[in-house]
Design an enzyme around this catalytic site. Structure first.
Site, PDB file in Angstrom:
ATOM      1  N   HIS A  59      -6.007  -1.402   4.651  1.00  0.00           N
ATOM      2  CA  HIS A  59      -5.567  -0.011   4.818  1.00  0.00           C
ATOM      3  C   HIS A  59      -6.718   0.719   5.523  1.00  0.00           C
ATOM      4  O   HIS A  59      -7.691   1.102   4.885  1.00  0.00           O
ATOM      5  CB  HIS A  59      -5.307   0.560   3.418  1.00  0.00           C
ATOM      6  CG  HIS A  59      -4.780   1.961   3.387  1.00  0.00           C
ATOM      7  ND1 HIS A  59      -3.863   2.385   2.469  1.00  0.00           N
ATOM      8  CD2 HIS A  59      -5.044   3.048   4.132  1.00  0.00           C
ATOM      9  CE1 HIS A  59      -3.586   3.669   2.656  1.00  0.00           C
ATOM     10  NE2 HIS A  59      -4.306   4.097   3.665  1.00  0.00           N
ATOM     11  N   THR A  63       0.863  -1.169   0.000  1.00  0.00           N
ATOM     12  CA  THR A  63       0.000   0.000   0.000  1.00  0.00           C
ATOM     13  C   THR A  63       0.908   1.229   0.000  1.00  0.00           C
ATOM     14  O   THR A  63       1.933   1.259   0.667  1.00  0.00           O
ATOM     15  CB  THR A  63      -1.034  -0.031   1.155  1.00  0.00           C
ATOM     16  OG1 THR A  63      -2.007   0.991   0.926  1.00  0.00           O
ATOM     17  CG2 THR A  63      -0.422   0.164   2.520  1.00  0.00           C
ATOM     18  N   CYS A  99      -3.398   6.965   8.129  1.00  0.00           N
ATOM     19  CA  CYS A  99      -4.027   5.652   8.029  1.00  0.00           C
ATOM     20  C   CYS A  99      -3.058   4.600   8.558  1.00  0.00           C
ATOM     21  O   CYS A  99      -1.863   4.848   8.688  1.00  0.00           O
ATOM     22  CB  CYS A  99      -4.341   5.316   6.580  1.00  0.00           C
ATOM     23  SG  CYS A  99      -5.403   6.514   5.769  1.00  0.00           S
TER      24      CYS A  99
END
Lengths: 207, 161
Positions: free
Chosen positions: B46, B23, B29
């Site tokens: 995520h 990711t 996040c």
């Protein structure tokens, strides 16, 4: 008050938001152009309803390094205003402001003074954007001091994305790209009002 | 070399060797990797927000630490992972802008990390390693074959946890 649902905005509402982007960014671009004494063009603003997973690609890929200047908004309109510059553009701006010098190269980081200059630019042009928006809608907007971060676009855009995550599965951005061909100053203004503030804006303009 | 599976914001996926999973540009996040070291089945989610119960619009379950991890574990077991053997590694949860107000916006990164750990411990999934907090973005890549999680940040050497 106009009922706003992000997923079901009509064309009229989109057009009004586009016009807001147009006026706000127009003023901001003028301010930037005067400060740097160069001609800067602005593209037609876009109003995008983006899925979160596509948001990172907004500024040339999630890993592209950008300078982000963020102001939080309070008053009748709440939310965030973000001003994004590609790193090379930020370096060009610093060069123009400081008479040809910029201590940061491809890898290097900016000096304190240069960071401070960039932050002040963010402050002035965000101020130009917001004051025109405030005049247009007759709403009071006060902004925080500018906060700056230089990092991957995805990481910086995650901040407004999270704010949208609280109210929706998508993010509504009023974005305006500006640029100057010769000296390469490219970036985006992004206005990120809260959902209630969208209603406020549209209501104040008679929708 | 396998392919690299991409996980977007508020997104999840499962990965088996020789593939790897990544990711890009994690900010506040949190990237959660859960894997079964014996069978090499792994998954990544995520997450953007800590708690689905506090938010009205919670259709996308990958968006939240609580529902996202539940769903990832469910999918992994469906893919053949053994529930008892699952372990985890996490990264992200930075505070990108130095706000000095007390608003709730202030430290969503920290709250994401906290909620992720709480959820993992409630599910009795052991957290092997983490690289969280601070103020910079991270790109992470996980290799199920070795169990290594690579962390790339701007202007910093690549870190492996």
């Amino acid at each position: 008050m106009a009922e706003v649902k992000l997923e079901q905005m009509d064309n009229m509402q989109f057009d009004v938001l586009k016009e807001i982007g147009n006026i706000g960014a127009g003023n901001a671009t003028t301010a930037l152009s005067q400060m740097l004494a160069v001609k800067i063009d602005m593209k037609v603003p876009k109003v995008d309803l983006l899925e979160f997973k596509d948001m990172g690609d907004l500024m040339g890929g999630a890993e592209n390094i950008v300078v982000g200047i963020l102001l939080t908004l309070q008053g009748d309109i709440e939310g965030m205003m973000m001003f994004l510059l590609e790193k090379s553009s930020a370096q060009n701006i610093v060069r123009m402001l400081m008479g040809g010098m910029c201590s940061s190269d491809e890898e290097g980081s900016f000096s304190e003074m240069e960071l401070s200059a960039l932050q002040e630019i963010g402050n002035i042009i965000a101020g130009a954007y917001l004051s025109s928006l405030s005049t247009l809608t007759n709403l009071t907007i006060t902004s925080s001091i500018p906060h700056m971060a230089i990092d991957m676009a995805g990481a910086i855009l995650s901040v407004p994305a999270i704010e949208f995550g609280k109210i929706s599965d998508r993010a509504l951005l009023i974005e305006t790209e500006f640029g100057e061909q010769e000296t390469e100053v490219n970036g985006y203004f992004i206005l990120i009002p809260t959902l209630d503030s969208y209603s406020q804006i549209l209501t104040s303009l008679g929708l | 070399m396998g392919t690299m599976i991409k996980v977007g914001m508020a997104d999840m996926n499962i990965c088996l060797p020789p593939d790897s999973i990544t990711t890009l540009g994690l900010g506040s996040c949190v990237g959660v990797v859960i894997y079964d070291p014996a069978k090499k089945i792994s998954g990544m989610v995520h997450v953007m927000l800590p708690d689905s119960t506090k938010i009205k619009n919670n259709e996308n379950i990958a968006k939240f630490a609580d529902t996202g991890i539940d769903e990832l574990v469910r999918r992994m077991i469906k893919a053949g992972a053994s529930r008892a053997g699952l372990v985890a590694k996490i990264a992200g949860g930075a505070q990108m802008f130095a706000f000095n107000s007390n608003s709730e916006m202030l430290n969503v990164g920290g709250r994401n990390v906290e909620a992720t750990k709480a959820k993992l411990s409630a599910l009795r999934i052991r957290l092997l390693a983490e690289d969280t907090g601070l103020n910079y973005g991270r790109t992470i890549e996980f290799y199920p074959e070795t169990g290594n999680l690579l962390i790339k940040s701007v202007g910093k050497p690549i870190k492996t946890i």
